[in-house]
Design an enzyme around this catalytic site. Structure first.
Site, PDB file in Angstrom:
ATOM      1  N   GLU A  68      39.950  41.178  31.616  1.00  0.00           N
ATOM      2  CA  GLU A  68      39.205  42.548  30.540  1.00  0.00           C
ATOM      3  C   GLU A  68      38.350  43.423  31.676  1.00  0.00           C
ATOM      4  O   GLU A  68      38.555  44.745  31.803  1.00  0.00           O
ATOM      5  CB  GLU A  68      38.464  41.978  29.329  1.00  0.00           C
ATOM      6  CG  GLU A  68      39.448  41.416  28.321  1.00  0.00           C
ATOM      7  CD  GLU A  68      39.500  40.057  28.424  1.00  0.00           C
ATOM      8  OE1 GLU A  68      40.025  39.249  27.492  1.00  0.00           O
ATOM      9  OE2 GLU A  68      39.319  39.511  29.592  1.00  0.00           O
ATOM     10  N   GLU A 122      40.298  28.562  39.877  1.00  0.00           N
ATOM     11  CA  GLU A 122      40.933  29.937  39.784  1.00  0.00           C
ATOM     12  C   GLU A 122      40.416  30.730  40.780  1.00  0.00           C
ATOM     13  O   GLU A 122      40.957  31.723  41.604  1.00  0.00           O
ATOM     14  CB  GLU A 122      40.577  30.496  38.362  1.00  0.00           C
ATOM     15  CG  GLU A 122      41.400  29.891  37.246  1.00  0.00           C
ATOM     16  CD  GLU A 122      41.254  30.549  36.035  1.00  0.00           C
ATOM     17  OE1 GLU A 122      42.187  31.194  35.411  1.00  0.00           O
ATOM     18  OE2 GLU A 122      40.125  30.533  35.540  1.00  0.00           O
ATOM     19  N   LYS A 150      48.396  36.908  33.935  1.00  0.00           N
ATOM     20  CA  LYS A 150      48.172  35.901  34.929  1.00  0.00           C
ATOM     21  C   LYS A 150      49.395  35.034  34.707  1.00  0.00           C
ATOM     22  O   LYS A 150      49.752  34.309  33.536  1.00  0.00           O
ATOM     23  CB  LYS A 150      46.910  35.013  34.345  1.00  0.00           C
ATOM     24  CG  LYS A 150      46.737  34.001  35.402  1.00  0.00           C
ATOM     25  CD  LYS A 150      45.116  33.221  34.974  1.00  0.00           C
ATOM     26  CE  LYS A 150      44.192  34.066  35.123  1.00  0.00           C
ATOM     27  NZ  LYS A 150      42.842  33.277  35.052  1.00  0.00           N
ATOM     28  N   TYR A 202      52.799  57.854  43.273  1.00  0.00           N
ATOM     29  CA  TYR A 202      52.495  56.443  42.818  1.00  0.00           C
ATOM     30  C   TYR A 202      52.186  55.306  43.855  1.00  0.00           C
ATOM     31  O   TYR A 202      51.826  54.386  43.542  1.00  0.00           O
ATOM     32  CB  TYR A 202      53.847  55.871  42.183  1.00  0.00           C
ATOM     33  CG  TYR A 202      55.026  56.154  42.782  1.00  0.00           C
ATOM     34  CD1 TYR A 202      55.632  55.494  43.667  1.00  0.00           C
ATOM     35  CD2 TYR A 202      55.974  57.214  42.259  1.00  0.00           C
ATOM     36  CE1 TYR A 202      57.050  55.796  44.183  1.00  0.00           C
ATOM     37  CE2 TYR A 202      57.184  57.496  42.583  1.00  0.00           C
ATOM     38  CZ  TYR A 202      57.597  56.739  43.639  1.00  0.00           C
ATOM     39  OH  TYR A 202      59.026  56.944  44.231  1.00  0.00           O
TER      40      TYR A 202
END
Length: 125
Positions: free
Chosen positions: A75, A24, A101, A56
């Site tokens: 997290e 990853e 993910k 934005y």
């Protein structure tokens, strides 16, 4: 007039290097971010001026910068994004953030796995 208002980024796609597994952090993965920011933009409703709201494009840039910093855990990424948004824009009332993910490496046939958090700015209560 009483109302609530939000500014949002919907299904923003990134390629990033978050994860616990070596694969990853080397190959990376695709992520989708959804962000809802509760913010009083009543001034912009009256004036039609950008100064009365959040831009934005700037929110996107901030999220992009945080997504570029590798972390083991989503997290942690969500926490960084929340802290940074509140620091840059102290009048934000609440943040709803989801990070998905897209192809998690656990062999499941699914649309993704991730985290979702709601953060409230206690300074605006």
């Amino acid at each position: 007039m009483l109302f609530s208002s939000k500014i949002y980024l919907k299904n923003v796609r990134f390629h990033a290097y978050h994860g616990v597994l070596p694969q990853e952090t080397q190959v990376g993965n695709d992520y989708v971010v959804n962000l809802n920011v509760s913010y009083d933009f009543s001034r912009a409703m009256e004036t039609d001026e950008l100064a009365g709201t959040l831009n934005y494009a700037e929110l996107y840039e901030l999220v992009k910068q945080e997504m570029e910093i590798p972390s083991k855990l989503l997290e942690h990424v969500a926490g960084r994004i929340g802290k940074r948004l509140f620091a840059e824009y102290p009048t934000i009332q609440k943040i709803q953030l989801a990070i998905t993910k897209v192809n998690p490496p656990f062999g499941a046939d699914c649309d993704g796995a991730g985290v979702e958090v709601v953060l409230t700015n206690d300074k605006t209560l």
